[in-house]
Enzyme design. Sequence first.
Site, mmCIF file in Angstrom:
data_model
loop_
_atom_site.group_PDB
_atom_site.id
_atom_site.type_symbol
_atom_site.label_atom_id
_atom_site.label_comp_id
_atom_site.label_asym_id
_atom_site.label_seq_id
_atom_site.Cartn_x
_atom_site.Cartn_y
_atom_site.Cartn_z
ATOM 1 N N GLY A 1 0.796 -1.224 0.000
ATOM 2 C CA GLY A 1 0.000 0.000 0.000
ATOM 3 C C GLY A 1 0.830 1.276 0.000
ATOM 4 O O GLY A 1 0.286 2.361 0.092
ATOM 5 N N CYS A 2 2.137 1.142 -0.077
ATOM 6 C CA CYS A 2 3.018 2.308 -0.138
ATOM 7 C C CYS A 2 3.479 2.504 -1.576
ATOM 8 O O CYS A 2 3.824 1.539 -2.246
ATOM 9 C CB CYS A 2 4.234 2.107 0.764
ATOM 10 S SG CYS A 2 3.854 1.995 2.520
#
Length: 141
Positions: A48-49
């Site tokens: 999710g980064c």
Amino acid sequence: MNENLDEIIANFEVLDDWDDRYRYLIELGRTLAPLPQDAYSDANKVRGCASQVWLETKREGGPGEATLLHFRGDSDAHIVRGLVALALAIHSGRSAAEILATDAFGIYERLGLAAHLTPQRSNGVRSMIERIKSDARAAIA
């Protein structure tokens, strides 16, 4: 909050200019100890980064709420490394119960970071904090 985090907050509060705050965040990232090569694994990668972020978790004691969690981390982006360093200052060396009770997003807001990070970086911070809390929940189970 531990002393290191208190020092970080105090330093942020004396910096009025956002360019100075970003430089300070980058300096925080430079204080991270290097991870061993095997820590750059898929299991340690934070999903999710936008940038690549790795978090390594070590448990001390437990299982249970009193289990202490120690984190190490790294990123391939300078500002994100600073955000990792801040997340570690907030959470590392605390019990699983303390980690779950900590409002890390509140600290990021208090420092003004929530308003000055791009949406992608804000999502990355949320992913990193959720990963840390997930590790705390796993330590309790």
